[in-house]
Design a protein around this motif. Structure first.
Motif, short mmCIF file in Angstrom:
data_model
loop_
_atom_site.label_atom_id
_atom_site.label_comp_id
_atom_site.label_asym_id
_atom_site.label_seq_id
_atom_site.Cartn_x
_atom_site.Cartn_y
_atom_site.Cartn_z
N CYS A 25 41.85 -2.58 31.21
CA CYS A 25 42.96 -2.28 32.13
C CYS A 25 44.30 -2.21 31.43
O CYS A 25 45.19 -1.48 31.86
CB CYS A 25 43.03 -3.33 33.25
N TRP A 26 44.47 -2.94 30.36
CA TRP A 26 45.72 -2.93 29.61
C TRP A 26 45.69 -1.93 28.46
O TRP A 26 46.74 -1.41 28.07
CB TRP A 26 45.99 -4.31 29.02
N ALA A 27 44.53 -1.68 27.86
CA ALA A 27 44.47 -1.03 26.55
C ALA A 27 43.90 0.38 26.55
O ALA A 27 43.58 0.91 25.49
CB ALA A 27 43.65 -1.90 25.59
N THR A 28 43.78 1.00 27.72
CA THR A 28 43.36 2.40 27.78
C THR A 28 44.25 3.16 28.75
O THR A 28 44.81 2.57 29.68
CB THR A 28 41.90 2.56 28.25
N LYS A 29 44.34 4.43 28.55
CA LYS A 29 45.10 5.31 29.44
C LYS A 29 44.57 5.19 30.87
O LYS A 29 45.32 4.94 31.81
CB LYS A 29 45.02 6.75 28.94
N GLU A 30 43.27 5.36 31.04
CA GLU A 30 42.67 5.29 32.37
C GLU A 30 42.85 3.91 32.99
O GLU A 30 43.16 3.77 34.17
CB GLU A 30 41.19 5.64 32.31
N GLY A 31 42.68 2.88 32.18
CA GLY A 31 42.80 1.52 32.69
C GLY A 31 44.19 1.20 33.18
O GLY A 31 44.38 0.71 34.30
N ILE A 32 45.19 1.49 32.39
CA ILE A 32 46.56 1.12 32.77
C ILE A 32 47.09 2.00 33.90
O ILE A 32 47.92 1.57 34.70
CB ILE A 32 47.50 1.10 31.54
N GLU A 33 46.56 3.23 34.02
CA GLU A 33 46.94 4.09 35.14
C GLU A 33 46.24 3.67 36.43
O GLU A 33 46.67 4.05 37.51
CB GLU A 33 46.62 5.55 34.84
N SER A 34 45.19 2.88 36.35
CA SER A 34 44.44 2.49 37.55
C SER A 34 45.19 1.48 38.41
O SER A 34 44.99 1.42 39.61
CB SER A 34 43.06 1.95 37.17
N TRP A 35 46.07 0.69 37.81
CA TRP A 35 46.74 -0.39 38.55
C TRP A 35 48.24 -0.48 38.33
O TRP A 35 48.95 -1.15 39.07
CB TRP A 35 46.12 -1.74 38.19
N PHE A 36 48.76 0.19 37.32
CA PHE A 36 50.13 -0.06 36.88
C PHE A 36 51.00 1.20 36.84
O PHE A 36 52.10 1.20 37.36
CB PHE A 36 50.07 -0.72 35.50
N LEU A 37 50.53 2.24 36.22
CA LEU A 37 51.38 3.40 35.93
C LEU A 37 50.91 4.67 36.62
O LEU A 37 49.72 4.85 36.86
CB LEU A 37 51.41 3.65 34.42
N PHE A 135 55.18 -9.09 40.09
CA PHE A 135 54.49 -8.20 41.02
C PHE A 135 53.30 -7.52 40.38
O PHE A 135 52.20 -7.48 40.94
CB PHE A 135 55.43 -7.13 41.60
N TRP A 136 53.49 -6.94 39.19
CA TRP A 136 52.42 -6.14 38.59
C TRP A 136 51.21 -6.99 38.22
O TRP A 136 50.07 -6.51 38.32
CB TRP A 136 52.95 -5.33 37.41
N LEU A 137 51.42 -8.23 37.83
CA LEU A 137 50.26 -9.11 37.57
C LEU A 137 49.52 -9.42 38.86
O LEU A 137 48.29 -9.47 38.89
CB LEU A 137 50.71 -10.38 36.85
N ALA A 138 50.25 -9.63 39.96
CA ALA A 138 49.60 -9.83 41.26
C ALA A 138 48.86 -8.55 41.68
O ALA A 138 47.77 -8.62 42.26
CB ALA A 138 50.63 -10.23 42.32
N ASN A 139 49.43 -7.40 41.37
CA ASN A 139 48.77 -6.13 41.69
C ASN A 139 47.47 -5.99 40.90
O ASN A 139 46.46 -5.54 41.45
CB ASN A 139 49.71 -4.96 41.38
N LEU A 140 47.49 -6.38 39.64
CA LEU A 140 46.27 -6.33 38.82
C LEU A 140 45.19 -7.24 39.41
O LEU A 140 44.03 -6.86 39.51
CB LEU A 140 46.60 -6.73 37.37
N LYS A 141 45.58 -8.43 39.83
CA LYS A 141 44.63 -9.36 40.46
C LYS A 141 44.05 -8.76 41.75
O LYS A 141 42.84 -8.78 41.96
CB LYS A 141 45.32 -10.69 40.75
#
Length: 170
Positions: A25-37, A135-141
């Motif tokens: 979720c942190w270290a790939t394009k697809e992962g970080i776009e899934s919850w953050f960007l 907020f973003w850490l709560a969003n990831l959870k």
């Protein structure tokens, strides 16, 4: 306990998900776009775009959020492929993300540091980023444990002055 200062802050959260999924979720394009960007782009040191593979030290990133017209640019400083990332952030500081397996959950620790302590940076970076990362850490959870996203994607907040200081789910 150490005294609170304006040159760094730490945020922690337990998330019930495999450590490999959290790192993805942190270290790939697809992962970080899934919850953050809204959009993430990683460029390797040789100038090629990194797509599905894990980010690596030396990659340069460009990030775009939902409801903010700007871009964040920086570089990947550490990426061990399993439980630690570090990147430059907000032009003036660094962020590290460490993952610690705690059995039925992973402890995610985010530290933003080397923050300048002038009044403008204390407000924009220390205060703004501290609130934002909370907020973003709560969003990831919420995303990993319950399959929902809390960030605002339905309403366009880009034209609202100070939206980032008023809306809790930017």
């Amino acid at each position: 306990m150490a005294a609170l200062t304006f040159d760094s802050f730490t945020k922690k959260i337990y998330i019930k998900a495999p450590i490999e999924k959290l790192y993805w979720c942190w270290a790939t394009k697809e992962g970080i776009e899934s919850w953050f960007l809204r959009k993430a782009e990683y460029v390797t040191p040789d100038g090629s775009l990194r797509n599905d593979e894990l980010i690596q030290v030396g990659d340069i990133y460009t990030w775009e959020w939902h409801n903010w017209n700007g871009q964040e640019k920086g570089s990947i400083l550490k990426a061990n492929g399993k439980d630690l990332l570090e990147f430059s952030f907000a032009e003036v500081c660094k962020v590290s993300v460490s993952l610690e397996d705690k059995g039925n959950a992973v402890l995610v620790t985010l530290k933003q540091y080397e923050i300048p302590t002038d009044e403008k940076t204390k407000m924009q970076v220390y205060n703004g980023c501290s609130c934002g990362w909370t907020f973003w850490l709560a969003n990831l959870k919420a995303f990993l444990e319950h399959g929902i996203l809390l960030n605002e994607k339905e309403f366009d907040l880009t034209e609202i002055p100070q939206a980032g200081h008023v809306f809790v789910n930017m």
